[in-house]
Scaffold this motif. Structure first.
Motif, short mmCIF file in Angstrom:
data_model
loop_
_atom_site.label_atom_id
_atom_site.label_comp_id
_atom_site.label_asym_id
_atom_site.label_seq_id
_atom_site.Cartn_x
_atom_site.Cartn_y
_atom_site.Cartn_z
N LEU A 20 5.54 9.85 -8.00
CA LEU A 20 4.54 9.00 -8.38
C LEU A 20 4.56 9.18 -10.09
N TYR B 292 4.11 9.70 0.02
CA TYR B 292 3.15 8.52 0.22
C TYR B 292 3.97 7.55 1.09
N LYS C 276 -0.21 5.13 1.07
CA LYS C 276 -1.00 6.00 1.45
C LYS C 276 -0.63 7.55 1.68
N LYS C 277 -1.42 8.39 0.86
CA LYS C 277 -0.79 9.91 0.99
C LYS C 277 -1.08 10.50 2.26
N SER D 257 -1.31 2.28 -8.13
CA SER D 257 -0.26 3.29 -8.78
C SER D 257 1.11 2.86 -8.72
N LYS E 264 5.81 12.71 -3.43
CA LYS E 264 4.71 12.78 -4.41
C LYS E 264 5.09 13.02 -5.69
N THR F 178 0.81 -1.10 -0.04
CA THR F 178 -0.06 0.00 0.12
C THR F 178 0.88 1.19 0.07
N THR G 161 -3.35 2.21 -3.79
CA THR G 161 -3.32 3.90 -3.46
C THR G 161 -4.74 4.00 -2.73
N GLU H 278 -2.42 9.15 -10.23
CA GLU H 278 -2.89 8.20 -9.12
C GLU H 278 -3.89 7.27 -9.75
N HIS H 279 -3.97 5.80 -9.36
CA HIS H 279 -4.80 4.88 -9.58
C HIS H 279 -4.69 4.27 -11.03
#
Length: 383
Positions: A226, A150, A144-145, A184, A223, A142, A174, A230-231
């Motif tokens: 990334l 993250y 998590k932001k 992500s 961040k 996982t 995410t 995202e996703h």
């Protein structure tokens, strides 16, 4: 064997690659197999020669060449006789850096792609987890932001170059739902706090590539690391799978050619019952079957890379190439060992390594069973 997809410039490139492999790779294969990895100096040398940046844009230090040229390199590397060499280099250029090239932004490309193309940094792709392999949507890692970061937690396994990588492209969830729209991709530097490498895994084949377990314990990923949106990681992973599968098929073809060449040569030199093995009809026919099997895989794969180079949708073609070539190389290397007889079972003869290296091809990059399931849907057999 020549083929219409290769132009004069491709064949000239092939000659230069062959010379490089004969001079700088083949003499070291046995040592690298014992070491369980290729040295960092190989990446540096190949970066100097431009071999790590063939398909990447010139603005990032690449060659800006077509994927057919990349295919030549992949195929010839397989002929060095140690699948781990091609696996290590291919994981760097073909599946890790390619994600940054295709889906990353300019800043990411300049920071990670440029030194990767030079061979100054080694990259890896981390998707597979201890709890599952082929089902990418089931990953548990996982991210998590929290503010500008993250927080990454989880683990990965069977990661090619996972022991020696300087940065890793990591797939993580995410959010929990919806499936296929909750993953992500991130660029994670391996010297960050909370990142750790487990033991170097011992493998049946591909021994000259380091393969490891990696762990994330509250790793803070900026961040800006990334990749893409995202996703959308699952979709991007699936897109890049097509070239990975073609690459594996190309590796099967290169190894198949080597196994057949070695077997033909051996059959002419090995004397049994006062005549060479090549004079036994049953063995001659076995080698013909090997050649025909190889040629089928070659043409399926070359068509896939030709269409991919044109920018066409090649999910069906790449899947067929991977499925057929992976099973072909198992058959061809098995027959090569059989024709070598007792010598084929001895570690002194490289044919045993071809057979061991071949076994992963129907597992890695999606099993043959997964390939067949994809094809049942693509061909309309299963709606």
């Amino acid at each position: 064997m020549s083929h219409w997809i290769f132009k004069e410039e491709h064949e000239m490139f092939r000659k230069s690659v062959k010379k490089f492999i004969e001079k700088e790779i083949k003499p070291n294969v046995e040592q690298w197999e014992k070491d369980g990895e290729v040295p960092r100096s190989l990446y540096k040398r190949m970066g100097e020669l431009g071999y790590l940046g063939i398909k990447f844009p010139e603005e990032y230090g690449g060659g800006g060449l077509d994927l057919i040229t990349e295919a030549v390199l992949i195929e010839e590397l397989a002929k060095c006789g140690a699948g781990g060499v091609g696996a290590a280099l291919g994981s760097h250029t073909g599946i890790a850096m390619t994600n940054i090239w295709k889906f990353g932004n300019d800043e990411q490309k300049r920071k990670y792609l440029v030194p990767g193309i030079k061979g100054e940094l080694i990259s890896a792709l981390a998707i597979t987890e201890p709890s599952g392999g082929s089902d990418v949507s089931a990953i548990r890692t996982t991210a998590k932001k929290e503010g500008d970061y993250y927080i990454l937690n989880g683990s990965k396994t069977f990661i090619t170059s996972g022991v020696n990588a300087d940065y890793v492209v990591v797939a993580a969830k995410t959010r929990e739902e919806p499936a296929h729209h909750n993953v992500s991709l991130f660029i994670v530097e391996t010297n960050w706090e909370g990142y750790s490498v487990g033991k170097k895994l011992k493998k049946l084949g591909w021994r000259s590539s380091d393969t490891g377990e990696i762990f994330f314990d509250n790793v803070k990923v900026p961040k800006e690391n990334l990749i893409g949106n995202e996703h959308e990681g699952f979709r991007n992973i699936m897109k890049n799978f097509q070239f990975e599968r073609i690459s594996m098929a190309l590796g099967c073809i290169g190894l198949g050619e080597l196994a057949l060449e070695d077997t033909i040569k051996y059959s002419k030199e090995r004397i049994q019952f006062k005549k060479p093995l090549s004079e036994f009809q049953v063995l001659r026919h076995k080698m013909v079957d090997m050649a025909v099997d190889l040629e089928k895989a070659r043409n399926i794969t070359y068509r896939a890379i030709y269409l991919y180079n044109k920018g066409e949708d090649i999910v069906t073609e790449a899947t067929m190439a991977k499925a057929y070539a992976a099973e072909m190389i198992r058959r061809v290397t098995d027959q090569a060992v059989q024709i070598h007889g007792g010598n084929g079972y001895m570690m002194e003869y490289p044919v045993q390594r071809y057979w061991r290296d071949a076994r992963i091809q129907s597992i890695g990059g999606g099993t043959t069973q997964i390939m067949n399931e994809i094809l049942t849907k693509r061909l309309g057999i299963l709606s």
